[in-house]
Design an enzyme around this catalytic site. Structure first.
Site, PDB file in Angstrom:
ATOM      1  N   SER A  62       0.821  -1.386  -0.119  1.00  0.00           N
ATOM      2  CA  SER A  62      -0.008  -0.013  -0.046  1.00  0.00           C
ATOM      3  C   SER A  62       0.776   1.316  -0.213  1.00  0.00           C
ATOM      4  CB  SER A  62      -1.056   0.081   1.271  1.00  0.00           C
ATOM      5  OG  SER A  62      -2.151  -0.772   0.997  1.00  0.00           O
TER       6      SER A  62
ATOM      7  N   LYS B  91       0.673   3.432  -3.003  1.00  0.00           N
ATOM      8  CA  LYS B  91      -0.642   4.286  -3.228  1.00  0.00           C
ATOM      9  C   LYS B  91      -0.273   5.812  -3.154  1.00  0.00           C
ATOM     10  CE  LYS B  91      -3.733   0.844  -1.415  1.00  0.00           C
ATOM     11  NZ  LYS B  91      -4.524   0.160  -0.207  1.00  0.00           N
TER      12      LYS B  91
ATOM     13  N   TYR C 267      -3.054  -2.123 -10.667  1.00  0.00           N
ATOM     14  CA  TYR C 267      -2.839  -2.060  -9.114  1.00  0.00           C
ATOM     15  C   TYR C 267      -2.287  -3.292  -8.604  1.00  0.00           C
ATOM     16  CZ  TYR C 267      -4.687  -2.262  -4.408  1.00  0.00           C
ATOM     17  OH  TYR C 267      -4.830  -2.370  -3.068  1.00  0.00           O
TER      18      TYR C 267
ATOM     19  N   TYR D 167      -4.604   3.380   8.166  1.00  0.00           N
ATOM     20  CA  TYR D 167      -5.939   2.669   8.008  1.00  0.00           C
ATOM     21  C   TYR D 167      -6.609   3.320   9.413  1.00  0.00           C
ATOM     22  CZ  TYR D 167      -3.499   0.768   4.372  1.00  0.00           C
ATOM     23  OH  TYR D 167      -2.888   0.217   3.192  1.00  0.00           O
TER      24      TYR D 167
ATOM     25  N   VAL E 239       0.998  -4.107   3.647  1.00  0.00           N
ATOM     26  CA  VAL E 239       1.114  -5.096   4.377  1.00  0.00           C
ATOM     27  C   VAL E 239       2.230  -5.975   3.953  1.00  0.00           C
ATOM     28  CG1 VAL E 239      -1.354  -5.555   4.549  1.00  0.00           C
ATOM     29  CG2 VAL E 239      -0.550  -6.228   2.531  1.00  0.00           C
TER      30      VAL E 239
HETATM   31  N1  LIG Z   1      -2.528  -2.681   3.190  1.00  0.00           N
HETATM   32  C1  LIG Z   1      -2.136  -3.124   2.069  1.00  0.00           C
HETATM   33  O1  LIG Z   1      -0.882  -2.819   1.938  1.00  0.00           O
HETATM   34  C2  LIG Z   1      -3.064  -3.690   1.025  1.00  0.00           C
HETATM   35  C3  LIG Z   1      -2.181  -3.814  -0.369  1.00  0.00           C
HETATM   36  C4  LIG Z   1      -2.527  -5.266  -0.977  1.00  0.00           C
HETATM   37  N2  LIG Z   1      -2.032  -5.337  -2.196  1.00  0.00           N
HETATM   38  C5  LIG Z   1      -4.046  -5.386  -1.371  1.00  0.00           C
HETATM   39  O2  LIG Z   1      -4.487  -5.125  -2.135  1.00  0.00           O
HETATM   40  O3  LIG Z   1      -4.889  -5.993  -0.267  1.00  0.00           O
END
Ligand SMILES: NC(=O)CC[C@H](N)C(=O)O
Length: 306
Positions: free
Chosen positions: A63, A66, A190, A242, A260
């Protein structure tokens, strides 16, 4: 002033907590790591670099990507359009992959939850996925001062073959008229952007650009518009961790974005970028040891914004 000893102590403190978390396993390839790995890098705006532990071990950015896709979409579409019509700028209080608010609200709450990030990904210009991802790679290599950054094919395939929850979000967004273009193309981009390998040092470099209002502290090159860097830092503070963002603001108190894969990119404005890596995650999907390192540093260096 941050010293090597202080960073060493921060890492030792973080290590006490890695046993309490687990690597993400909903993407099978991510579960195959030693959860006790922990590393940290600091890139100061005066160009000094400090590293400790597993700072050069590659992990997938997840993430934290992003941030990069949001900058590209803001460049391509402008903030007026993006934050008006496509995605909001408010925290949700829900998990990052939650679907619950999609039916009751017209657009995703913010660009860092999965629904928001998938929407943002659909707003990046390019003839096809190849061209969009090539733009992403070129740009992230600049931001991280590392020309060798590339895709982790195994994680990409693992994520693509198990990403049904993200697929559900994307098709719902398409049906609501939010997501632009072809759904599978957008998801493919993505999944790729999340599966790029980086190190703690790479994301410390990226964070240093944000700490320096968008300018690379080594080359003096403007990589992000200052107003865009400011918007990103604000979103990182309110939504970057988050549904753990409030507690993180209380305990650490500067902008950060987690993934993650175990990474956290953190920004001490006008001072330094920090990158941490520790794949053992807490229940919110944030690196347990990584957060503890940042807590330690925030306290020692007295650099909470609050
Ligand atoms: N929190 C994350 O890092 C989520 C990214 C992960 N690629 C997903 O889409 O679930």
């Amino acid at each position: 002033m941050i010293s090597q000893d202080c960073l060493h102590d921060a890492l030792s403190y973080g290590k006490c907590f890695t046993g309490l978390g687990q690597p993400a396993d909903y993407i099978p390839e991510l579960a195959r790591v030693n959860k006790h790995q922990l590393g940290v890098s600091i890139v100061k705006l005066d160009q000094e670099i400090l590293n400790e532990g597993d700072y050069d071990r590659p992990f997938t950015i997840q993430s934290i990507s992003k941030l990069v896709s949001l900058i590209l979409a803001l460049h391509d579409r402008g903030g007026e359009y993006l934050f008006q019509d496509k995605v909001g700028v408010e925290p949700t209080g829900d998990p990052f992959n939650s679907i619950i608010k999609l039916e009751t609200k017209t657009r995703p709450f913010n660009p860092f939850i999965n629904a928001g990030a998938i929407t943002v990904a659909s707003c990046i210009d390019g003839r096809d996925t190849e061209e969009r991802f090539a733009r992403f790679l070129t740009y992230i290599r600049h931001l991280c001062n590392n020309e060798s950054i590339c895709l982790n094919e195994n994680v990409y395939l693992s994520e693509k073959s198990t990403g049904d929850r993200n697929r559900a979000l994307a098709y719902y967004l398409k049906a609501s008229g939010i997501l632009e273009g072809d759904v599978e193309d957008c998801l493919d981009f993505y999944f790729r952007m999340c599966s790029v390998d980086v190190t703690a040092l790479d994301i410390a470099n990226l964070s240093a650009v944000l700490a320096n209002h968008g300018t690379n502290p080594f080359t003096g090159e403007t990589l992000i518009e200052p107003s865009c860097a400011k918007a990103l830092r604000a979103l990182m503070l309110t939504c970057g961790m988050y549904d753990g963002s409030g507690r993180f603001a209380m305990k650490v108190g500067f902008p950060a974005k987690s993934g993650v894969g175990g990474g956290i990119a953190a920004v001490v404005v006008d001072q330094m970028g920090i990158g941490v890596y520790g794949p053992a995650l807490d229940e919110k999907g944030n690196s347990i040891g990584g957060i503890k390192i940042l807590e330690y540093l925030a306290k020692k260096l007295d650099c909470s914004l609050f």
